[in-house]
Write a protein that holds these residues in place. Structure first.
Motif, PDB file in Angstrom:
ATOM      1  N   UNK A  10       0.840  -1.207   0.000  1.00 55.36           N
ATOM      2  CA  UNK A  10       0.000   0.000   0.000  1.00 55.36           C
ATOM      3  C   UNK A  10       0.873   1.255   0.000  1.00 55.36           C
ATOM      4  N   UNK A  11       1.865   1.278   0.884  1.00 57.37           N
ATOM      5  CA  UNK A  11       2.750   2.443   0.989  1.00 57.37           C
ATOM      6  C   UNK A  11       3.518   2.660  -0.312  1.00 57.37           C
ATOM      7  N   UNK A  12       4.047   1.584  -0.856  1.00 56.53           N
ATOM      8  CA  UNK A  12       4.820   1.690  -2.099  1.00 56.53           C
ATOM      9  C   UNK A  12       3.981   2.269  -3.227  1.00 56.53           C
ATOM     10  N   UNK A  13       2.700   1.884  -3.262  1.00 58.26           N
ATOM     11  CA  UNK A  13       1.816   2.355  -4.330  1.00 58.26           C
ATOM     12  C   UNK A  13       1.522   3.851  -4.218  1.00 58.26           C
ATOM     13  N   UNK A  14       1.543   4.389  -2.997  1.00 58.21           N
ATOM     14  CA  UNK A  14       1.125   5.771  -2.768  1.00 58.21           C
ATOM     15  C   UNK A  14       2.273   6.732  -2.503  1.00 58.21           C
ATOM     16  N   UNK A  15       3.486   6.222  -2.438  1.00 58.44           N
ATOM     17  CA  UNK A  15       4.612   7.018  -1.954  1.00 58.44           C
ATOM     18  C   UNK A  15       4.928   8.245  -2.809  1.00 58.44           C
ATOM     19  N   UNK A  16       4.660   8.198  -4.087  1.00 54.52           N
ATOM     20  CA  UNK A  16       5.028   9.314  -4.960  1.00 54.52           C
ATOM     21  C   UNK A  16       4.342  10.610  -4.547  1.00 54.52           C
ATOM     22  N   UNK A  17       3.078  10.510  -4.166  1.00 53.78           N
ATOM     23  CA  UNK A  17       2.325  11.731  -3.851  1.00 53.78           C
ATOM     24  C   UNK A  17       1.707  11.718  -2.455  1.00 53.78           C
ATOM     25  N   UNK A  18       1.984  10.689  -1.677  1.00 53.29           N
ATOM     26  CA  UNK A  18       1.333  10.602  -0.370  1.00 53.29           C
ATOM     27  C   UNK A  18       2.330  10.127   0.692  1.00 53.29           C
ATOM     28  N   UNK A  19       1.943   9.104   1.442  1.00 55.37           N
ATOM     29  CA  UNK A  19       2.734   8.643   2.580  1.00 55.37           C
ATOM     30  C   UNK A  19       4.124   8.154   2.172  1.00 55.37           C
ATOM     31  N   UNK A  20       5.110   8.653   2.879  1.00 58.39           N
ATOM     32  CA  UNK A  20       6.489   8.229   2.654  1.00 58.39           C
ATOM     33  C   UNK A  20       6.960   7.229   3.720  1.00 58.39           C
ATOM     34  N   UNK A  21       6.395   7.346   4.928  1.00 58.70           N
ATOM     35  CA  UNK A  21       6.851   6.508   6.041  1.00 58.70           C
ATOM     36  C   UNK A  21       5.637   5.918   6.747  1.00 58.70           C
ATOM     37  N   UNK A  22       5.713   4.636   7.021  1.00 56.46           N
ATOM     38  CA  UNK A  22       4.660   3.933   7.756  1.00 56.46           C
ATOM     39  C   UNK A  22       5.291   3.278   8.969  1.00 56.46           C
ATOM     40  N   UNK A  26      18.569   7.113   9.513  1.00 50.21           N
ATOM     41  CA  UNK A  26      18.307   5.880   8.782  1.00 50.21           C
ATOM     42  C   UNK A  26      17.021   5.985   7.981  1.00 50.21           C
ATOM     43  N   UNK A  27      15.995   6.601   8.556  1.00 48.78           N
ATOM     44  CA  UNK A  27      14.737   6.801   7.821  1.00 48.78           C
ATOM     45  C   UNK A  27      14.994   7.624   6.568  1.00 48.78           C
ATOM     46  N   UNK A  28      15.717   8.721   6.706  1.00 46.93           N
ATOM     47  CA  UNK A  28      16.009   9.578   5.554  1.00 46.93           C
ATOM     48  C   UNK A  28      16.804   8.818   4.503  1.00 46.93           C
ATOM     49  N   UNK A  30      16.739   6.413  -0.892  1.00 47.00           N
ATOM     50  CA  UNK A  30      17.124   5.303  -1.767  1.00 47.00           C
ATOM     51  C   UNK A  30      15.928   4.578  -2.363  1.00 47.00           C
ATOM     52  N   UNK A  31      14.946   4.239  -1.517  1.00 48.46           N
ATOM     53  CA  UNK A  31      13.819   3.403  -1.942  1.00 48.46           C
ATOM     54  C   UNK A  31      12.618   4.232  -2.373  1.00 48.46           C
ATOM     55  N   UNK A  32      12.469   5.406  -1.775  1.00 51.70           N
ATOM     56  CA  UNK A  32      11.318   6.257  -2.071  1.00 51.70           C
ATOM     57  C   UNK A  32      10.276   6.241  -0.970  1.00 51.70           C
ATOM     58  N   UNK A  33      10.392   5.303  -0.065  1.00 49.59           N
ATOM     59  CA  UNK A  33       9.455   5.161   1.062  1.00 49.59           C
ATOM     60  C   UNK A  33      10.101   4.264   2.109  1.00 49.59           C
ATOM     61  N   UNK A  34       9.500   4.189   3.284  1.00 48.05           N
ATOM     62  CA  UNK A  34      10.116   3.410   4.368  1.00 48.05           C
ATOM     63  C   UNK A  34       9.043   2.869   5.299  1.00 48.05           C
ATOM     64  N   UNK A  35       9.175   1.593   5.669  1.00 47.72           N
ATOM     65  CA  UNK A  35       8.312   0.968   6.669  1.00 47.72           C
ATOM     66  C   UNK A  35       9.151   0.689   7.906  1.00 47.72           C
ATOM     67  N   UNK A  36       8.679   1.195   9.033  1.00 46.84           N
ATOM     68  CA  UNK A  36       9.352   1.014  10.311  1.00 46.84           C
ATOM     69  C   UNK A  36       8.493   0.111  11.192  1.00 46.84           C
ATOM     70  N   UNK A  37       9.097  -0.897  11.787  1.00 49.66           N
ATOM     71  CA  UNK A  37       8.425  -1.713  12.801  1.00 49.66           C
ATOM     72  C   UNK A  37       9.138  -1.472  14.120  1.00 49.66           C
ATOM     73  N   UNK A  38       8.364  -1.057  15.120  1.00 50.94           N
ATOM     74  CA  UNK A  38       8.954  -0.746  16.411  1.00 50.94           C
ATOM     75  C   UNK A  38       8.321  -1.585  17.502  1.00 50.94           C
TER      76      UNK A  38
END
Length: 418
Positions: A170-182, A227-229, A234-242
């Motif tokens: 979902x994030x990858x699909x929307x990253x260009x114009x929406x959410x960059x980090x989840x 690391x997020x930046x 590099x990838x265009x978006x980032x998923x973080x699990x905490x």
């Protein structure tokens, strides 16, 4: 035929497969002509003499219990203290057991439950009452000592890995114009087993989750934001699990809500995902979404691991067998024989080696940079989430779960007062 009654109780946070253990306990006991009582709401039910007669349930209902999540008889977060500090409670518990001719006590829970089962066995011995106590393993935290894994963890791990993989698409699909980090928050106060399981969602460092934050590693905000930046660039978006239990270097929980302690003496945590999301937005100016799956992680029976489901039943069956053999103050634990092919068995372990011990992830399970899992961790985790144990679904499109009648037995003692 053995004489006496078996008492089964559930403790602590329930799991997607704890009822599978209960089903196996009742089924095995019935096959041996042993009557099973269940305590309503865990140890509280035993203290209050609120006991359920499982013989009133049909065989079909007990079979359906094996694919029903939650805790069929109710559970509770009540920790008994030492024999000296809580002697009145232990003596009341022993009185209830005697009143109902309970000769086998099976306590299905985590570390504190193993400790309680051990103490009850010691008290019974001191009073000369013939009682066999068995601790039955359960916890999504996977932090019980001795056992290779804990029933309940595999299903929560599967839910976590699946959810992270799906959300990443979902994030990858929307990253260009929406959410960059989840940011996804995983359960795990002191051990990052569920956070590690999220690492199964991806195969390479660029796959989600690109960043995992473990309680085993001190949280460094500057390093985390850098690391997020780096990942987003590099990838265009980032998923973080905490993991909910990540801590600063001085030992303070990142998500300490300042709400005091719970009944087990644990710090009340207040949502690490929302905190991290706020810091990413404020410091990096990126659009962020976050989620707190919370109970969903441990209740997701619809996507339970078949391995976990089978192991949950195996420890229940073995618990009855160990009890009837008189193996007091032990726990049926899972022993891994090999990774490839994955093979396991059940053995008995002394409760003294389980109670008050905590299993954290081995250092070699964490990647050197601290943000992911190693091949060794993957080899350990992957077999635990394999296979599907889907519940039956009805015409309405929903799982068909069972609600037991939970018929109470008559009390024989005066009402218990704290």
């Amino acid at each position: 035929m053995a004489q006496g009654t078996l008492l089964y109780a559930q403790s602590g946070g329930v799991t997607a497969v704890i009822n599978a253990t209960a089903s196996a306990v009742i089924t095995e006991a019935r096959a041996r002509k042993i009557k099973v009582l269940a305590a309503r709401n865990g140890i509280l039910g035993a203290l209050r003499e609120e006991l359920i007669d499982t013989s009133k349930e049909s065989a079909a209902a007990i079979r359906a219990l094996a694919h029903t999540p939650g805790g069929a008889f109710g559970s509770c977060r009540v920790k008994l203290k030492s024999l000296e500090a809580d002697r009145a409670r232990y003596e009341r518990l022993l009185a209830v057991l005697k009143a109902h001719d309970v000769r086998w006590f099976l306590y299905n829970g985590g570390n504190d439950s193993a400790d309680t089962a051990l103490k009850v066995s010691q008290l019974a011995q001191a009073f000369g009452y013939p009682l066999t106590c068995i601790g039955v393993p359960k916890t999504v935290d996977n932090d019980l000592a001795v056992t290779d894994t804990c029933p309940g963890f595999g299903s929560a791990a599967k839910y976590t890995a699946v959810s992270v993989r799906e959300a990443a698409l979902d994030v990858a699909a929307m990253a260009e114009t929406s959410t960059k980090v989840f940011v996804y928050e995983a359960m795990g106060r002191h051990a990052g087993w569920l956070a590690a399981a999220a690492g199964l969602a991806g195969a390479s460092p660029d796959d989600a989750p690109q960043i995992i934050l473990f309680p085993e590693r001190a949280y460094d905000e500057a390093a985390f934001l850098a690391q997020v930046k780096k990942v987003v660039d590099k990838v265009g978006w980032c998923v973080v699990v905490a993991s909910e239990g990540i801590q600063h270097a001085d030992g303070r929980f990142v998500a300490d809500a300042g709400g005091g302690k719970d009944s087990f003496g644990h710090t009340q945590l207040g949502g690490v995902a929302s905190y991290l999301a706020g810091r990413v937005k404020d410091q990096l100016g990126l659009k962020v979404h976050w989620t707190l799956p919370d109970y969903l992680q441990r209740s997701a029976r619809h996507i339970a691991s078949k391995t976990d489901w089978e192991q949950a039943q195996a420890v229940g069956k073995a618990a009855v067998q160990l009890a009837l053999k008189g193996q007091n103050a032990v726990m049926p634990v899972i022993v891994r024989n090999s990774d490839v092919p994955y093979r396991w068995k059940i053995e008995a372990a002394p409760l003294t080696k389980v109670a008050n011990h905590e299993k954290k992830m081995p250092a070699n399970f964490l990647r050197k940079d601290g943000y992911g899992i190693t091949a060794a961790a993957r080899a350990y985790l992957e077999p635990l989430i394999r296979g599907e144990a889907y519940p039956p679904f009805g015409r309405d499109g929903l799982p068909k779960y069972v609600t037991l009648k939970n018929v109470a037995v008559a009390a024989k003692l005066p009402k218990w007062e704290e």
